[in-house]
Structures are given as C-alpha cells and as structure tokens.
Design an enzyme around this catalytic site. Structure first.
Site, mmCIF file in Angstrom:
data_model
loop_
_atom_site.group_PDB
_atom_site.id
_atom_site.type_symbol
_atom_site.label_atom_id
_atom_site.label_comp_id
_atom_site.label_asym_id
_atom_site.label_seq_id
_atom_site.Cartn_x
_atom_site.Cartn_y
_atom_site.Cartn_z
ATOM 1 N N GLU A 1 0.787 -1.223 0.000
ATOM 2 C CA GLU A 1 0.000 0.000 0.000
ATOM 3 C C GLU A 1 0.826 1.285 0.000
ATOM 4 O O GLU A 1 0.387 2.292 -0.556
ATOM 5 C CB GLU A 1 -0.940 0.000 1.213
ATOM 6 C CG GLU A 1 -2.055 -1.032 1.142
ATOM 7 C CD GLU A 1 -3.009 -0.779 -0.011
ATOM 8 O OE1 GLU A 1 -3.448 0.377 -0.180
ATOM 9 O OE2 GLU A 1 -3.283 -1.725 -0.772
ATOM 10 N N SER B 1 -33.199 -27.087 -20.920
ATOM 11 C CA SER B 1 -34.638 -26.969 -21.164
ATOM 12 C C SER B 1 -35.387 -26.215 -20.080
ATOM 13 O O SER B 1 -36.586 -25.971 -20.225
ATOM 14 C CB SER B 1 -35.251 -28.369 -21.316
ATOM 15 O OG SER B 1 -34.712 -29.038 -22.440
#
Length: 759
Positions: free
Chosen positions: A84, A349
């Site tokens: 960071e 289906s």
C-alpha cells in the site's frame, strides 16, 4: 501599476493567504475522536427467527478487539507497507511521486486504474468518510497532511490496520485474520499477512470467500512485492504461495456460509463496513436440512462423476430467501467457496416455459400443433439441426405435449417463428440479467437454454410464473433488503409483468400435468409431488449441468447438480440427477411452509374446449378427445379433418415422417390426402391458415414479429412473399392488428395462401 501586474500581485497575495490558512488549519489540534482507538463496526447476521448465523467481529475482550500495533505480527506491517505505501516513513502524509505515477497510469489506460493514495490518505477517508471523487481525493490529501502533523507514524499505522475494510464486513486485520484463518493477528504466516494486505485494494471483490482464485492471484502479487523490497526470502515466498487462502476455525459460528457471504458482498456496495444486528429472511432449520440433502445427493451420485450440488428456496408471495446452499461443503477446498446459486451456467430446457409463455401471449395455444420433424436452420453461425433428447422425431405434437415432454425440435421451431429477439426480451423481463449478449450471439439455441443464467435467476423466474406472470426482486433482509441479483438494478421498477396472467396459468397447468410428461419421462417421476406443483428439469449440452425447479403457490425450489469445473457427468439427466434432490427438497419445504394451490387456467379466465388429441382442432366423432384450455378468442373454429371414416389423414408435411415412423397414426397411404398445396407439396409453414396472434400491450414493436417460412422453393430459386397484396422482401413480418392474407410463390409457379388475424 499596470493592470497585468496588479492581477499578478492580487493572485500572489491570494496564494499566500491560502497557504497561510492551510498551514493554520493543519496546525489546529485534531478532534479527540480521530485519534482514539475504535469503536470498530460490528455486524451480526440472524436468521428469520432470530438465531445467529454469523458475526463479522467478536465482542470486545475476545480476539476481535482492537489490537495495539506493538502486538501485531511484524509480517503484517511489512506486507501492508510493501503493497500500500512503501515510502510511508519518507513522506508527510501525501506521496507526490505516487500521485504522479497514478495520474500517468490513469491517462494511459483512459480509466481509473490507480489512486496513488498513501496509508495516511486512506486513514483520512476511513475517519472522515470522504467520497471516491476528485473533491474527495483533495479532502483526503488535506486531512492526511493534518493527521501526519499531529500523529506519529506508529499511531497512524495502528489506526489504519485496525480500521481498514478487508472484505465480508470485516474492519481491521484482527477481524479479518479471525474470519479467514481462525487465527490471531499476533501470529500469522507470511502467506496470511500477504493476503490481508492484498485485500485492502478491493476487499469485496478479491476476498477468498467471494473469489478464491482472485484472492490467490492478489496474494502472489503481494508476496512478489515483499520479496522485491527485501521483506521476504525467495524460499519463504515459495512456501507461502503453496498455503491455502482460507482456513476456518470450527469453533467460530459460521452458518449458511454462501448466503451470508453474498449478503456481505451486497452490503459492501454501500462503500462502508456494515454494522448492527440484521435479521435475514433465511430459515436456519430448513437451511440445515437442505445442506444435508445436498451432501447426500453428491454421495449417491459420486460414482457417476457428480461432485457438487446447490439449492435455493424462495417464498413466493414475499420473495424471501428461505434457504441458500451454494455447494456441499464451503470449507472443503478452494472450490468449496464457489457459489452455484449465483454462478452462471447453461440451464438447458429449464428456459422453455418462458418461450411457451411468450407464444401463448402471441396467439399460440396449448392445442397448437408444432412439427417435430427433421429440419436444418440456416443461421449466421452455419447450419443448425436440432435433435430431441431421445434422438427421435415425433411428427405432429401439440404445444402441451411439446413443453410437458420437453421436446427440443418444436421449441426451436417456435423460437424461429416468434423471433429470438422476442424470446430474449421476455427472458430479460423475467429477470435473467446474466443473458447479457445479443440475440444474434445466442441464436435459436436460446430456446434450448444455451445462455448462462444463475440458479437464483431461474428460481425467481419460476416464482414470477407462480405469481401470475409478475416479476419481483427477491429479499434477503426481513425489513427490506432487496437483492440486486436476478434482474433488479438501481433505478428499475420493483416489479414488472413479464407475461400475461392467462399465459402464466397455461404454462403452470402444463408443467403440473403428469400426462403431458408421460411420453418422455414415464409414469412415475421425481417431479410428481403430493401437492400442486409446476416442475421442470433442464440439462446442458454434454451433461455438464443438471437443473430442476418446482413452483407452488407458496414457495419455489430450484436445484443444480454438476461439477464446478465443467466436467461432464456420466449418464445423469434431470430425472436421475437434479430431480430426486428437487423432490426431497420440496417435501422438506412443504413440511414448514404450506404449498398452497396454483392459479388454474379457469381462474385466469380460460375456457375448456373438447379437442382432437392428434390435430388440436375441435373433436369430431372419430377423434380421440380431450379437454384443453383456451384464452377466449383463441379456440379452434373448425372441427378436426384429420380423422375421416376411421382413417387418419395427416397434412403433407408429415408424409415422409409417417412413412418411416413405426408408431405413426393411421395407415401410410392415407397420409397427406388432405394437402391443398401444389403437386410438389409447396406450402406456407409460418404463419398457418387460421392462426390468431395477440399483440402484447406495451410490447416493444421490434420484438412483435413472426417468421415467413415455406417449404423449399425448388431449383435454387427463392420464395416470393406477398402480404395483403404487397410484395414483402424480409424474412420476418411485424405484427399489425387486423386480418391479413399472406401468399407465397416458389420458382416453379406453385403458390399457397393463408389468412390469419392479429388482435
């Protein structure tokens, strides 16, 4: 003094005053609350009866409390600094070099790919709640300067590491280490420290619960950064890379893991860690019972190549999520966190009921005869020749039997007549937001479920059928909390009609009709339940995914069986795979929630008519009769002319099929005797004479079209079409209310004429 010098002097004075004001503001003492430890947000998730499911942070005094910086494992500090803010100790709260690099990367990518925020700037955002905008970024920079002027670096680090969001509602490394690893931040491994630091960039997206693969990749990048900066040796990085990204402490309460994980992802979209006590819609007792059934199903089908299964249950009137099982074992391995309730796959289906609902709204009836014959469709992707599951063709098939027995060929024929764009629009209205490609991308295969959808979308779509064709979003929180999945997005209506009440009732009637299922599924199937239920199965190509859904008036159950990695199952279909799990799951739900009675066609305003079981026309004296439901105005007007004097005379298009089919009705010589076309058999196939189409109210005109199709023209010539006496050169005709005449002429002069009506 010239005007130009005056302006420069004025600007200089303003700049000096601004700098002085900024310096004075930075020098002001911090508000006392900013430098004080905690309180850290805590979120507790409860089931609908108040039973605890999960807490993102433990009570004060346990491992979930605020951890002083001196007690944290040094590897955590090194990991966050490496990932960071590697120049944390060198700048005064704002790193101009990092900001310049981020600006360069953003301009090069023409998007925001880097922010350049320091740890101090991130802490300022957490403390002040500044938005992620340019103004918010400037505010972060100013507050970072002020924080750095009054707090030492160690205090800033402690504040940041105990507040930073790290996914799943956690705030700080203490809560995250406890949740992901079941450990204390005072003693973590190198891999665990790297993962915690890697999550700070995108905690909701990259945490190991939501995306284990992304979490592993982010951890590898963090480890490489630590090695490059000298915080870790190569051999240590190698061992850390092999560590699992997730370790669970069995002593920590963590129930309904996929459900609570998804809730925290939805909640994280608000931008700040959620807090408080939330009562969800989940029924923990039902959830526990269904988790056992999912594990049992996988154990039974393991020798057939089945490793995973999933279930979701919805309360139909309210949309409450009653149960959510995303996999057999959340903590089995990295794939255990894959949530098949929200992971898109091909439903096969299971999408057909929405195609037939659209057809019923366009004037097709359950008695409409559809050709189940060999046919090659010429598409943009090449020739397409659909086949049925049993690899046979069934000749003339009424729509009721075509849907109930899940025949593929009639479904493709119906999609070609109605248009794939119309079908896709209906599916979008039914909440299938995962179908985000164009109609051309899916093609006619969309009628057979070749597009990826989620189990949650499928369940909520069937719930819409049970609710009379009205779609509404699902709910996960007892007091509000509509889920953004399944077609609900910000700014969209909370409910919408996806098909008419009459069409929905007809679809439900067919899906709950065991006689309509008989030709394909036999007498006894797992879809037969001891209470009214509309049920359907679906299997994707190559048997990689197996689905089953049952909708009642009170609840909807949807299940999936297959493999996360897409490995095909061995001979597992809807009746042998997902069907038994659906049956047991529906019985478990019915023990706790009344199924009720589905809306019937009669209640929706349909009328019963005696028809011929073969032709779908009004039954004559020689016909095998049955009763069918029709929306008023769509009843067949003429009696059956297929049965004459004890013989069956089929239309000409079925002649070849009847000659080859061993069980075709009637003697062969009589087949085709009623054909009214030219000697060559040329005739119009779509539309058919006497068709009645209903123009859907409010429908987009782009999707209200029908196909113009005839038998082959012969000799390579094309068919010329005339609609109401005017030549029509396109393959589809847009519906216009009124009575219409269509004439087709082939290259040899043979012609056919049909009349139909659009209401």
């Amino acid at each position: 003094m010239s005007r130009r010098r005056y302006r420069l002097a004025l600007a200089g004075a303003f700049a000096l005053l601004s700098i002085a004001a900024l310096a004075l503001w930075v020098a002001l003492p911090l508000p006392p609350a900013l430098a004080a430890p905690g309180p850290v947000p805590r979120l507790v998730l409860l089931d609908r009866h108040g039973l605890p499911l999960r807490a993102t942070r433990a009570d004060q005094g346990s491992r979930g409390g605020w951890t002083p910086l001196a007690d944290l494992d040094p590897k955590i500090l090194q990991a966050f600094l490496a990932v960071e803010d590697r120049r944390f100790y060198d700048h005064r709260g704002v790193d101009l070099r990092a900001l310049a690099r981020a600006l360069r990367d953003d301009l090069g990518a023409r998007a925001v790919v880097a922010g350049g925020s320091t740890i101090t700037m991130q802490l300022a955002r957490l403390l002040r709640g500044t938005p992620r905008t340019l103004a918010g970024k400037l505010s972060q920079m100013l507050w970072a300067l002020r924080l750095d002027a009054h707090l030492d670096k160690q205090t800033i680090l402690e504040q940041y590491l105990n507040r930073v969001p790290l996914g799943q509602g956690t705030a700080g490394v203490t809560a995250a280490a406890e949740l992901y690893f079941g450990t204390d931040p005072r003693s973590v491994s190198l891999g665990q420290a790297a993962l915690l630091a890697a999550l700070a960039h995108a905690p909701s997206r990259d945490n190991p619960f939501a995306a284990p693969t992304r979490a592993r990749a982010r951890r590898s990048a963090a480890l490489a950064r630590m090695q490059a900066l000298g915080y870790a040796r190569g051999e240590d990085v190698g061992r850390a890379t092999a560590e699992p990204v997730l370790r669970h402490d069995p002593g920590s309460p963590f129930l309904a893991p996929h459900f609570t994980t998804q809730i925290l992802q939805w909640a994280a979209r608000g931008g700040r860690p959620p807090s408080g006590e939330w009562r969800t819609t989940l029924d923990l007792d039902l959830q526990t019972a269904l988790e056992a059934e999912v594990r049992h199903t996988v154990d039974v089908l393991r020798d057939k190549g089945v490793a995973h299964a999933a279930v979701v249950v919805l309360d139909d009137p309210s949309g409450d999520i009653l149960a959510w099982v995303g996999s057999p074992d959340f903590f089995a391995d990295t794939s255990g966190q894959v949530d098949m309730v929200v992971s898109p796959r091909q439903p096969g289906s299971a999408l057909k009921p929405f195609l037939y609902g659209l057809a019923f709204d366009r004037g097709v009836t359950p008695a409409t005869v559809l050709p189940d014959l060999p046919r090659t469709y010429h598409t943009t992707l090449g020739p397409y020749r659909p086949r049925n599951y049993d690899r046979q063709f069934h000749g003339p098939v009424r729509a009721r039997d075509a849907l109930g027995s899940s025949y593929n060929v009639p479904a493709v024929e119906l999609a070609e007549r109605l248009g794939v764009s119309s079908l896709l629009a209906t599916l979008h209205e039914a909440g299938f937001a995962s179908l985000d490609h164009s109609a051309e991308y899916y093609g006619l295969g969309l009628s057979l479920g070749n597009g990826d959808v989620t189990l949650l979308e499928l369940a909520n779509g069937y719930r819409a059928l049970a609710n009379g064709g009205v779609w509404k979003p699902v709910r996960w929180k007892a007091a509000g909390g509509e889920a953004p999945e399944g077609g609900a997005t910000a700014g969209t209506p909370t409910e919408r009609r996806m098909m008419s009440r009459q069409a929905a009732a007809l679809v439900l009637d067919i899906l709950s009709d065991p006689v309509a299922r008989l030709p394909s599924f036999g007498v006894e199937t797992p879809l037969d339940l001891p209470f009214p239920a509309a049920a359907k199965t679906g299997t994707s190509r190559h048997f990689t995914d197996n689905w089953a859904v049952a909708a009642t008036a009170g609840f909807t159950v949807a299940v999936w069986v297959g493999n996360f990695n897409g490995r095909p199952m061995q001979g597992v279909g809807g009746i042998t795979g997902a069907g038994p799990l659906l049956h047991r799951a529906a019985l478990l739900v019915a023990q706790r929630y009344p199924p009720g009675v589905l809306s019937t066609p009669a209640q929706a305003g349909a009328v019963p008519i005696r028809i011929c079981r073969l032709s779908g026309l009004r039954a004559g004296p020689d016909c095998p009769p049955m009763t069918e439901w029709f929306v008023p105005g769509t009843e067949p007007a003429t009696p059956c002319d297929w049965h004459r004097g004890g013989r069956v005379e089929l239309p000409a298009q079925y002649a070849e099929w009847a000659a080859d089919a061993p069980h075709a009705p009637g003697p062969g010589p009589a087949i085709g005797a009623t054909a009214t076309t030219a000697a060559a058999g040329f005739r119009i196939l779509s539309p058919q004479n006497g068709d009645r189409y209903t123009f859907p109210v409010g429908a987009d005109p782009r999707y209200t079209t029908i196909a113009l199709r005839a038998t082959e023209a012969g000799e390579g010539s094309r068919v010329r079409w005339f609609v109401d006496g005017r030549e029509w050169r396109e393959a589809r005709w847009r519906l216009v209310p009124g009575r219409h005449t269509v004439r087709a002429v082939n290259g040899r002069g043979a012609s056919d004429v049909v009349e139909f009506e659009v209401r």
